[in-house]
Design a protein around this motif. Structure first.
Motif, PDB file in Angstrom:
ATOM      1  N   LYS A 163       0.811  -1.212   0.000  1.00  0.00           N
ATOM      2  CA  LYS A 163       0.000   0.000   0.000  1.00  0.00           C
ATOM      3  C   LYS A 163       0.853   1.274   0.000  1.00  0.00           C
ATOM      4  O   LYS A 163       0.342   2.360  -0.278  1.00  0.00           O
ATOM      5  N   TYR A 164       2.129   1.133   0.357  1.00  0.00           N
ATOM      6  CA  TYR A 164       2.969   2.312   0.553  1.00  0.00           C
ATOM      7  C   TYR A 164       4.114   2.386  -0.453  1.00  0.00           C
ATOM      8  O   TYR A 164       4.681   1.369  -0.846  1.00  0.00           O
ATOM      9  N   ASN A 165       4.453   3.626  -0.828  1.00  0.00           N
ATOM     10  CA  ASN A 165       5.659   3.901  -1.601  1.00  0.00           C
ATOM     11  C   ASN A 165       6.593   4.695  -0.702  1.00  0.00           C
ATOM     12  O   ASN A 165       6.204   5.753  -0.188  1.00  0.00           O
ATOM     13  N   VAL A 166       7.802   4.201  -0.515  1.00  0.00           N
ATOM     14  CA  VAL A 166       8.698   4.815   0.465  1.00  0.00           C
ATOM     15  C   VAL A 166      10.021   5.242  -0.163  1.00  0.00           C
ATOM     16  O   VAL A 166      10.375   4.836  -1.267  1.00  0.00           O
ATOM     17  N   ASP A 167      10.743   6.078   0.595  1.00  0.00           N
ATOM     18  CA  ASP A 167      12.038   6.566   0.132  1.00  0.00           C
ATOM     19  C   ASP A 167      13.126   5.510   0.249  1.00  0.00           C
ATOM     20  O   ASP A 167      13.949   5.343  -0.647  1.00  0.00           O
ATOM     21  N   ILE A 168      13.130   4.797   1.388  1.00  0.00           N
ATOM     22  CA  ILE A 168      14.256   3.914   1.723  1.00  0.00           C
ATOM     23  C   ILE A 168      13.756   2.559   2.208  1.00  0.00           C
ATOM     24  O   ILE A 168      12.787   2.478   2.963  1.00  0.00           O
ATOM     25  N   ALA A 169      14.440   1.513   1.790  1.00  0.00           N
ATOM     26  CA  ALA A 169      14.262   0.183   2.383  1.00  0.00           C
ATOM     27  C   ALA A 169      15.543  -0.167   3.120  1.00  0.00           C
ATOM     28  O   ALA A 169      16.625  -0.193   2.525  1.00  0.00           O
TER      29      ALA A 169
END
Length: 252
Positions: A163-169
């Motif tokens: 559900k999420y798009n993030v900057d960092i994994a």
């Protein structure tokens, strides 16, 4: 039962009992002995067991990554803390992070516990327990609890991550092999980590020197999926060349 599920259970039995028998496993899973032999062959190729007459014997030195979180968290602690210090340099104001349940990633999150401008999505039970009173905006993935890894797992976990798009994994692994790639010990956890990196703009692998030239049960992902490797000691020339050839920046 899916073949990979049967394989995971056989691995767990081998770790617990140190030796497994083809005939017993055949009856337990109601499959042919030839099917079990193929399963044991797969486990042998992964370095988990060595096949013997009538069964297989556990390779203890190859499965020491399958220890509980609390024991892993005390291993190479100084190296993990050093890696954590380097890793948090990537965390800027307003950063969104997806974080796995590894002990090294946990050390990094502890260092930014007072950052109220950072959002962390994680399946780590330890993070939820230890940092629930921190300034971080923490989102739990939900899912079933795995007591050994102190992680949340299953379809709910994966669906939440998607559900999420993030900057960092921020992710770690159980082993790295020149030819086999980046490896982990648990297929279910590996699937969750794969979902994490798909939702991330920047994939940062946190790995100490003990993980190099070390095999594990399942392929996690390829080197080309990683943007940065943060480690504690400069890798040897062969590793540096491999990582650079895949456009990975190495930080140590």
């Amino acid at each position: 039962m899916l073949p990979r599920e049967r394989l995971e259970i056989i691995k767990e039995i081998a770790i617990k009992e140190k030796k497994v028998y083809v005939s017993k496993l055949s009856k337990k899973f109601d499959v042919t002995e030839e099917t079990i032999r193929r399963d044991l062959e797969k486990l042998e190729l992964q370095g988990v067991v060595t096949r013997s007459y009538g069964g297989a014997i556990l390779n203890v030195d190859k499965t020491n990554e399958d220890v509980p979180f609390y024991k892993r968290s005390r291993t190479n602690i100084e190296s993990k803390q050093y890696i954590a210090l380097k890793a948090i340099e990537f965390v800027k104001g307003g950063s969104t992070i997806v974080a796995d349940c590894s002990s090294t990633v946990f050390e990094a999150l502890k260092l930014i516990r007072n950052r109220n401008d950072v959002t962390v999505i994680t399946n780590s039970v330890e993070v939820l327990q230890e940092l629930n009173q921190s300034e971080l905006n923490i989102i739990s993935t939900g899912g079933g609890v795995d007591q050994r890894t102190l992680s949340l797992q299953g379809p709910i976990t994966q669906n939440t991550i998607k559900k999420y798009n993030v900057d960092i994994a921020f992710v770690s692994c159980k082993g790295m092999d020149i030819n086999k790639g980046i490896l982990d010990s648990n297929e279910t956890e590996a699937e969750i980590k794969r979902a994490m990196i798909k939702q991330s703009n920047k994939v940062i692998l946190l790995v100490d020197h003990s993980k190099y030239d070390r095999t594990s049960f399942v392929k996690l992902f390829d080197y080309e999926d990683v943007d940065y490797v943060v480690t504690d000691i400069e890798p040897n020339e062969e590793w540096i060349n491999l990582l650079h050839s895949n456009n990975i920046e190495v930080i140590y």
